[in-house]
Scaffold this active site. Structure first.
Site, mmCIF file in Angstrom:
data_model
loop_
_atom_site.group_PDB
_atom_site.id
_atom_site.type_symbol
_atom_site.label_atom_id
_atom_site.label_comp_id
_atom_site.label_asym_id
_atom_site.label_seq_id
_atom_site.Cartn_x
_atom_site.Cartn_y
_atom_site.Cartn_z
ATOM 1 N N CYS A 40 0.836 -1.211 0.000
ATOM 2 C CA CYS A 40 0.000 0.000 0.000
ATOM 3 C C CYS A 40 0.871 1.262 0.000
ATOM 4 O O CYS A 40 1.455 1.606 -1.017
ATOM 5 C CB CYS A 40 -0.975 -0.046 1.183
ATOM 6 S SG CYS A 40 -2.307 1.176 1.072
ATOM 7 N N GLU A 96 -2.109 -9.428 3.001
ATOM 8 C CA GLU A 96 -1.996 -10.068 4.325
ATOM 9 C C GLU A 96 -3.344 -10.346 4.962
ATOM 10 O O GLU A 96 -3.488 -11.266 5.783
ATOM 11 C CB GLU A 96 -1.147 -9.206 5.265
ATOM 12 C CG GLU A 96 -1.694 -7.833 5.585
ATOM 13 C CD GLU A 96 -1.293 -6.750 4.593
ATOM 14 O OE1 GLU A 96 -1.511 -5.572 4.898
ATOM 15 O OE2 GLU A 96 -0.757 -7.087 3.516
ATOM 16 N N HIS A 103 -3.783 -5.071 0.184
ATOM 17 C CA HIS A 103 -3.293 -5.656 1.435
ATOM 18 C C HIS A 103 -3.496 -7.174 1.410
ATOM 19 O O HIS A 103 -4.448 -7.696 1.991
ATOM 20 C CB HIS A 103 -4.043 -5.068 2.632
ATOM 21 C CG HIS A 103 -3.716 -3.639 2.910
ATOM 22 N ND1 HIS A 103 -2.774 -3.264 3.853
ATOM 23 C CD2 HIS A 103 -4.202 -2.483 2.384
ATOM 24 C CE1 HIS A 103 -2.699 -1.939 3.889
ATOM 25 N NE2 HIS A 103 -3.559 -1.442 3.001
#
EC number: 6.3.4.2
Length: 554
Positions: free
Chosen positions: A399, A527, A525
């Site tokens: 990001c 994750e 993102h």
């Protein structure tokens, strides 16, 4: 069957790992073949955590879905940013949580006040009891009606005794009275500290915490003692005696090598059987469910090799700021048989002592440039991206980290030395990172970013395609600024690759450097979608590149 409810409260101090305990209870029920859902009730007055500083509250988690919250007729707010504990829930249960499962005091009070303004309570005096508590109970029941779980676990945020949490605890008291007997259970997680000067575990804090809970009309059915070591039987018996629970209702939550081991630790102690008996549900876990989780846990415990990942960032003073990134690295490492050592680097240190950049980063096997907002530490993060490009160090920017990789490329490869993000320098002559067009008319800060899952169109022949093996994936986003497409052509002439976009091709979703080194930045993102046993493809590809580069340098 009728939904059963398990309420989880915490005592003595915050940060005990109550969310991990709640998720572990969910996993224990999942192992029995039951459908589980989870709620987190947060006492803070923010409508959602989206405007909170990670240093104060930890990571902001982003859901797959975006929820249009309508607290009263004529009012609507977008919510996709929720408490970091939902990341724990998703990782343990391997399911996508809905934003409406995060109930905040801000949402509850906003609903009641706006309903009063539009006339929903005409003639009545609005009070905490019954109006606020009724709203809390209604939100819990709406989740149960929407997802129809066998077991709904409700974690109450904060610590028993906090003023902010009192309406939620009162709502739990009322809720349990209103439910049929045998359909609710209350689990209290509390600290049992070890005093090294005495060589003893002390139960007095737990006793006081339970007494505080009892003063609110709540008697726990189960007590889970959080400590740095397993609780011996004499300590469990003492907690049982003074806290008014059977000895078999006291469980130990010790420090573990991996948090994913906790469901197995609690199951071995009999927590699943005890709660099942209380709630009148299937008493024994399914063998295949237990074995699958044991295999996942074993992958974390059996990893022996180690890689060092440097993580320059703005919020390094609290590791919870990057909890999903940390877990995604662990998931990827376990799948590759390696442990990941994280070295958190405060980006401001680079600005004070630029010469330390090479010293700190040269010792790492890879660099992960973290997300963030605002000007503090930005130049240090840009230096980190420049170091990776110039020294063939495997690099992943997430990001904000991807945006600053682009700034570094435009400054030091393309030659636009004044290039910057308009978030940091609104007057920059080269706004290589700029506000998304729709953000230029946004008035409110909360819930107005580009949020939730969006399609990512991946270009074949790129490192991103190599990682995902697909031309179209969905990843979660949370940003206002983006890589300015007006500068892309100039960057591509110097070796930058746009490896993915949105379906229109206008919005840049990821970039790479055309070189032998593995340097990738993603606007999304990944994750947030990583799971133990099923790691994020891009995190796994990053660590794989780190391992390959490390072998070459030996």
């Amino acid at each position: 069957m009728q939904t059963r409810y398990v309420f989880v409260t915490g005592g003595v101090v915050s940060g005990l790992g109550k969310g991990v305990v709640a998720a572990s209870i969910g996993k224990i029920f999942q192992m029995r073949g039951l459908k589980v859902d989870m709620i987190k009730a947060d006492p803070y007055l923010n409508v959602d955590p989206g405007t909170l500083n990670p240093i104060e509250h930890g990571e902001v988690f982003v859901c797959e879905e975006v929820w249009e919250f309508e607290p009263a007729p004529g009012y609507r707010f977008t919510i996709a940013e929720i408490d970091q504990d939902f990341g724990t829930y998703e990782r343990f249960l391997d399911m996508n949580m809905h934003p409406s499962n995060n109930i905040t005091s801000g949402q509850v009070y906003l609903s009641v006040i706006l309903k009063e303004r539009v006339g929903s309570y005409l003639g009545r005096t609005i009070q905490v009891i019954p109006h606020i508590t009724d709203e809390i109970k209604d939100r819990i029941r709406r989740v149960a009606e929407r997802s129809k779980p066998d077991v709904l676990i409700v974690e109450i945020g904060g610590t028993v005794g906090d003023i902010e949490a009192m309406p939620f605890l009162e709502a739990v008291r009322q809720f349990r009275l209103e439910q049929p007997p045998g359909t609710t259970a209350l689990v209290h997680v509390t600290l049992v500290p070890y005093l090294s000067t005495l060589g003893q575990l002390k139960t007095k804090p737990t006793q006081h915490s339970v007494k505080e809970l009892q003063s609110m009309g709540l008697q726990p059915d189960v007590i889970i003692g959080r400590s740095d070591r397993p609780l011996p039987e004499d300590v469990k018996k003492k907690i049982s005696l003074y806290c008014n629970v059977p000895p078999e209702a006291v469980f130990s939550d010790p420090d573990l090598e991996t948090v994913y081991e906790l469901p197995l630790v609690l199951e071995r102690q009999g927590l699943g059987r005890y709660l099942s008996k209380l709630l009148g549900i299937t008493p024994e876990p399914r063998t295949e469910g237990v074995r699958e989780w044991e295999s996942i846990v074993s992958s974390f415990l059996s990893a022996r090799d180690e890689v060092v990942i440097a993580m320059p960032g703005k919020y390094t003073m609290i590791q919870d700021s990057y909890i999903s990134i940390n877990e995604a690295l662990s998931h990827a490492g376990a799948s590759l048989g390696v442990r990941v050592k994280r070295v958190y680097i405060e980006a401001e240190d680079f600005e004070r002592e630029p010469s330390r950049v090479e010293e700190l980063l040269s010792q790492a096997d890879g660099i992960l440039l973290t997300p963030g907002f605002g000007a503090r530490g930005v130049e240090g993060m840009i230096h980190s991206a420049r170091y990776a490009m110039e020294n063939n160090k495997p690099f992943l920017g997430i990001c904000f980290g991807a945006q600053l990789l682009f700034v570094a490329f435009m400054r030091y490869v393309v030659g636009l030395r004044d290039a910057h993000s308009t978030e940091i320098d609104p007057e920059t002559p080269h706004p290589v990172v700029d506000l998304l067009p729709e953000q230029k008319v946004a008035v409110f800060k909360g819930g107005t970013m580009r949020l939730g899952a969006h399609p990512v169109k991946i270009r074949r022949g790129t490192r991103l395609y190599e990682a995902y093996g697909s031309e179209l994936v969905y990843e979660r986003f949370r940003h206002r600024y983006h890589i300015n497409p007006d500068y892309v052509k100039l960057a591509e002439e110097k070796g930058l690759i746009v490896s993915s976009t949105d379906p229109s091709g206008r919005m840049v979703n990821s970039i790479e450097i055309a070189s032998n080194s593995w340097v990738v930045g993603v606007q999304f993102h990944p994750e947030f979608k990583s799971r133990p046993g099923r790691p994020s493809p891009i995190y796994r590809a990053f660590l794989k590149a780190v391992l390959e580069n490390k072998k070459k340098s030996l």
